[in-house]
Design a protein around this motif. Structure first.
Motif, mmCIF file in Angstrom:
data_model
loop_
_atom_site.group_PDB
_atom_site.id
_atom_site.type_symbol
_atom_site.label_atom_id
_atom_site.label_comp_id
_atom_site.label_asym_id
_atom_site.label_seq_id
_atom_site.Cartn_x
_atom_site.Cartn_y
_atom_site.Cartn_z
ATOM 1 N N LEU A 341 0.833 -1.215 0.000
ATOM 2 C CA LEU A 341 0.000 0.000 0.000
ATOM 3 C C LEU A 341 0.863 1.259 0.000
ATOM 4 C CD1 LEU A 341 -3.132 -0.647 2.230
ATOM 5 C CD2 LEU A 341 -2.770 -1.055 -0.199
ATOM 6 N N ASP A 342 2.010 1.177 0.679
ATOM 7 C CA ASP A 342 2.919 2.316 0.702
ATOM 8 C C ASP A 342 3.400 2.623 -0.720
ATOM 9 O OD1 ASP A 342 4.668 4.231 2.045
ATOM 10 O OD2 ASP A 342 6.296 2.914 1.377
ATOM 11 N N TYR A 343 3.723 1.555 -1.461
ATOM 12 C CA TYR A 343 4.163 1.730 -2.851
ATOM 13 C C TYR A 343 3.056 2.356 -3.690
ATOM 14 C CZ TYR A 343 5.940 0.684 -7.513
ATOM 15 O OH TYR A 343 6.372 0.801 -8.809
ATOM 16 N N MET A 344 1.822 1.873 -3.484
ATOM 17 C CA MET A 344 0.690 2.353 -4.287
ATOM 18 C C MET A 344 0.232 3.748 -3.862
ATOM 19 S SD MET A 344 0.098 0.161 -6.649
ATOM 20 C CE MET A 344 -1.444 0.823 -7.318
ATOM 21 N N GLY A 345 0.592 4.167 -2.650
ATOM 22 C CA GLY A 345 0.121 5.456 -2.150
ATOM 23 C C GLY A 345 -1.333 5.399 -1.706
ATOM 24 N N PHE A 346 -1.805 4.213 -1.323
ATOM 25 C CA PHE A 346 -3.185 4.041 -0.856
ATOM 26 C C PHE A 346 -3.184 3.760 0.642
ATOM 27 C CE2 PHE A 346 -4.202 2.099 -5.304
ATOM 28 C CZ PHE A 346 -4.221 3.365 -5.863
ATOM 29 N N LYS A 347 -4.360 3.982 1.260
ATOM 30 C CA LYS A 347 -4.481 3.723 2.704
ATOM 31 C C LYS A 347 -5.430 2.554 2.951
ATOM 32 C CE LYS A 347 -4.588 8.639 3.683
ATOM 33 N NZ LYS A 347 -4.679 8.862 2.267
ATOM 34 N N PRO A 348 -5.141 1.760 3.990
ATOM 35 C CA PRO A 348 -6.094 0.694 4.330
ATOM 36 C C PRO A 348 -7.489 1.294 4.545
ATOM 37 C CG PRO A 348 -4.111 0.514 5.686
ATOM 38 C CD PRO A 348 -4.004 1.800 4.935
ATOM 39 N N GLY A 349 -8.503 0.603 4.069
ATOM 40 C CA GLY A 349 -9.875 1.041 4.321
ATOM 41 C C GLY A 349 -10.432 2.051 3.337
ATOM 42 N N GLU A 350 -9.596 2.587 2.434
ATOM 43 C CA GLU A 350 -10.150 3.601 1.521
ATOM 44 C C GLU A 350 -10.700 2.995 0.229
ATOM 45 O OE1 GLU A 350 -7.663 6.693 -0.123
ATOM 46 O OE2 GLU A 350 -5.984 5.344 -0.484
ATOM 47 N N GLN A 351 -11.539 3.766 -0.453
ATOM 48 C CA GLN A 351 -12.107 3.358 -1.737
ATOM 49 C C GLN A 351 -11.222 3.850 -2.879
ATOM 50 O OE1 GLN A 351 -16.140 4.620 -2.520
ATOM 51 N NE2 GLN A 351 -16.797 2.515 -2.145
ATOM 52 N N LEU A 352 -11.302 3.189 -4.018
ATOM 53 C CA LEU A 352 -10.549 3.674 -5.181
ATOM 54 C C LEU A 352 -11.423 4.491 -6.125
ATOM 55 C CD1 LEU A 352 -8.071 0.821 -6.151
ATOM 56 C CD2 LEU A 352 -7.733 2.791 -4.666
ATOM 57 N N LEU A 353 -12.724 4.331 -6.040
ATOM 58 C CA LEU A 353 -13.625 5.099 -6.916
ATOM 59 C C LEU A 353 -13.310 6.588 -6.774
ATOM 60 C CD1 LEU A 353 -17.176 3.484 -6.522
ATOM 61 C CD2 LEU A 353 -15.771 3.571 -8.596
ATOM 62 N N GLY A 354 -13.157 7.263 -7.907
ATOM 63 C CA GLY A 354 -12.912 8.702 -7.851
ATOM 64 C C GLY A 354 -11.439 9.088 -7.801
ATOM 65 N N LYS A 355 -10.531 8.095 -7.662
ATOM 66 C CA LYS A 355 -9.086 8.401 -7.651
ATOM 67 C C LYS A 355 -8.660 8.886 -9.035
ATOM 68 C CE LYS A 355 -6.954 6.608 -3.840
ATOM 69 N NZ LYS A 355 -6.493 7.618 -2.906
ATOM 70 N N LYS A 356 -7.924 9.957 -9.049
ATOM 71 C CA LYS A 356 -7.441 10.505 -10.317
ATOM 72 C C LYS A 356 -6.353 9.583 -10.880
ATOM 73 C CE LYS A 356 -5.703 14.915 -12.120
ATOM 74 N NZ LYS A 356 -4.269 14.624 -12.317
#
Lengths: 487, 204
Positions: A341-356
């Protein structure tokens, strides 16, 4: 996370299957056994060896140093695909190292008397697209290539699997390979797929349930009404991704869909030979009383369009879902999960819909076929490519490219602001110039979201052609069902 | 490189990550070589974890840490210990060449991806499958003492954590064991069996 509630584990079956029916895998495997080595592997006869430029040069080098010729050159087909640029293929390749590798394959093919579909040859393309579309991959065959996505060819009802370069050399030298016989698994997908759900979503869904190692040691037979309902292109996509759940190969018993697809193709049998072949192929199915080492059943209705959020293809979820929270991950896996997740720049528990997003890639041996371009075009029709998105649309072969033009799909795509590039593996693994820049987020129809796979530092969300198309016109991760007014 | 296997006793390099794929072991841009130069691949083993964009060693990667930076040689760092599902993904044998080229002779994990496991064996690197428990204990031993040694006895098919004395049997078929102990490869075997291939073809 791995809810295999439908799982039914069966005591491993006895070797050879005496006293019970046989699986299709066993039938094809057994028909190719040259010998079973005492306390060792099987010596298996291989009908087709495919060679691309990346995993073959050291095998040819080994053959030369041993002073060997290919035992059955007529059963070996070569073509470059990984390094080929997706523009100006009529000119010499600019990258000298790529050029050397592509030229080396041509020379090796010539020296060893092998069929070679070079760049700009109308039969060239990604090896796993070309094999089936030229009728080189046929039901009942054993097929290998120094490439893990060789599982693709299983869609025609063949036992097809990826091998290493030493094993490529074995096949060149002896038309055989030494392999431990894998176990058999059947995965049934029953019911009807929801609107907007594709073969790619089935595969990503299976990986999210089984993880990337859930089918290691097995050959998978895909069955059930939803699988039988897939087109040949869809079946090729599904089988292509078998390796991403660890399976050596995956296949589908041949049926009328298979025969209709293969009939008339360049290397398929013709005339009376065709009729005879089809008669034999109709027997290629698992017996009703066949026993699988493992059998899983899933419902097609449970599958929604999928996206991945991590750095292996098993880290996937329905597009409306959220990334798992840390407490759902087992202790030994926490370090890898957080690194991912650190590599992807995402956080646990978040949605991807709407990500630029920044890039869209349509293509690869997974989704570079005509049906994938049809789906993409159908969704973008009447829309425009988002300004923040760079889109690379790469047909899997020149044959796919001509179909795109014959069907007028090129016009639809151009009107929506997309251009079509020339065939090859392209941004799936970025061995040519098609590299996603570091830090950029790509929605890709390819098969792997590993760190750096699409270029050093590139971040990849794997998805279907429909999800890719929806992202391409909105500039953000979008549920394609919200845009599918054209269907 | 073909070399005979007997007993290997060595310190280890730990990599306690799961699902290490072959794209990490050797990134695709290093696959353009047309020769089997193990040193080249070894120099680029785990390239993007090991070095930053400028080519400087990343201090957080185990190969660059003081306890583990010594290059493998007899008895030292000849064993890589990795989390489960090691070598997943691409079939590239370059990954096995890189592991061999760096100097590893054994990789210990609780689970290997199929194709990579064969590739290691075909390059005289021995993949040793241990239980999850054994693996967790071994990681703990190495964390407590980086000098922890492991003994891999190929003839008896045992692996021992010398810090705790814990021993497990590992699987390898008789044929492959014979090949490893005598530095023979599969092509040697297949070439000796050409008559069987021709007999098979004419019986089809």
């Amino acid at each position: 996370m791995n809810d295999n509630s439908m799982e039914k584990v069966i005591t491993p079956s006895p070797w050879g299957g005496q006293g019970r029916g046989l699986t299709l895998f066993e039938k094809i495997w057994d028909a190719h056994v040259v010998q079973n080595v005492t306390d060792g592997p099987t010596q298996l006869y291989i009908d087709r060896l495919y060679c691309h430029e990346v995993t073959s040069p050291q095998a040819f080098e080994g053959m030369r140093s041993r002073g060997l010729k290919c035992l059955r050159p007529g059963q070996i087909f070569c073509m470059p695909d990984h390094n080929t640029p997706t523009h100006d293929q009529d000119k010499p390749i600019e990258d000298p190292v790529s050029k050397t590798q592509v030229d080396t394959l041509a020379k090796n093919a010539e020296d060893f008397g092998l069929t070679h579909f070079g760049m700009m040859d109308k039969r060239n393309g990604i090896i796993h697209v070309v094999g089936p579309e030229r009728g080189l991959s046929l039901p009942g065959m054993t097929i290998v290539c120094g490439d893990s996505h060789t599982s693709t060819h299983g869609a025609v009802g063949a036992v097809a699997f990826g091998i290493g370069t030493s094993e490529v050399e074995m096949v060149m030298a002896s038309q055989c390979i030494l392999q431990q016989k894998p176990k058999s698994m059947r995965i049934n997908i029953e019911g009807t797929l929801q609107w907007g759900v594709t073969a790619k979503d089935i595969a990503l869904y299976l990986m999210s349930k089984l993880t990337t190692s859930g089918a290691t040691g097995y050959f998978v037979e895909y069955a059930g009404s939803a699988v039988k309902g897939l087109s040949m292109e869809g079946r090729l996509t599904l089988c292509n991704l078998s390796i991403e759940m660890g399976a050596r190969g995956g296949f589908i018993a041949p049926d009328e869909v298979t025969f209709a697809y293969l009939k008339g193709r360049e290397y398929a049998p013709k005339g009376d030979d065709w009729d005879k072949a089809v008669e034999g192929w109709r027997n290629l199915k698992s017996d009703d009383d066949a026993v699988f080492d493992k059998e899983l059943t899933f419902q097609a209705e449970d599958i929604e369009p999928m996206v991945t959020y991590g750095t292996n293809p098993g880290m996937g979820m329905g597009i409306t879902q959220s990334i798992p929270t840390l407490d759902t991950v087992d202790e030994a896996g926490k370090a890898s999960f957080l690194k991912s997740l650190d590599y992807m720049g995402f956080k646990p528990g978040e949605q991807l819909l709407g990500k630029k997003i920044d890039y869209v890639f349509l293509g690869a041996c997974t989704n570079g076929r005509i049906e994938d371009f049809r789906m993409f075009a159908q969704l973008v029709k009447g829309h425009k490519k988002a300004d923040n998105v760079t889109a690379w649309l790469v047909p899997g072969s020149w044959m796919v490219d001509s179909q795109i033009r014959e069907e007028g799909i090129d016009k639809v795509l151009e009107a929506a602001g997309f251009e079509i590039r020339q065939p090859g593996c392209s941004a799936c693994l970025a061995m040519n110039d098609d590299k996603i820049p570091a830090g950029k987020l790509s929605v890709s129809t390819s098969n792997r979201n590993f760190e750096g796979r699409q270029g050093p530092g590139a971040r990849t969300i794997l998805a279907s052609p429909l999800v890719a198309a929806a992202a391409a016109v909105t500039g953000v991760v979008t549920d394609p069902r919200s845009l599918m007014l054209n269907f | 490189m073909k070399q005979k296997f007997d007993i290997i006793q060595s310190t280890c390099i730990p990599l306690p990550l799961e699902n290490v794929d072959t794209d990490q072991i050797i990134p695709a841009r290093f696959l353009k070589a047309t020769t089997r130069d193990e040193r080249f691949f070894g120099d680029n083993l785990f390239r993007d974890w090991r070095y930053d964009k400028q080519g400087e060693p990343k201090q957080d990667f185990v190969f660059n840490q003081p306890d583990f930076c010594e290059a493998p040689h007899k008895g030292i760092h000849e064993i890589l210990v990795a989390g489960k599902n090691f070598g997943s993904g691409s079939s590239r044998e370059h990954a096995a060449w890189a592991i061999a080229g760096y100097g590893f002779r054994v990789v210990i994990s609780s689970f290997f991806a199929d194709i990579h496991k064969n590739n290691e064996l075909n390059n005289f690197v021995l993949p040793v499958v241990v239980s999850e428990d054994f693996l967790a204990e071994l990681f703990a031993s190495i964390k407590a003492d980086p000098q922890t040694e492991v003994r891999v006895d190929v003839p008896n098919q045992t692996v021992t954590n010398l810090a705790t004395g814990r021993t497990e049997q590992f699987d390898i078929n008789g044929y492959k064991k014979y090949c490893l102990m005598n530095a023979l490869d599969d092509i040697d075997f297949l070439l000796e069996n050409q008559d069987k291939i021709e007999a098979y073809e004419s019986a089809r």
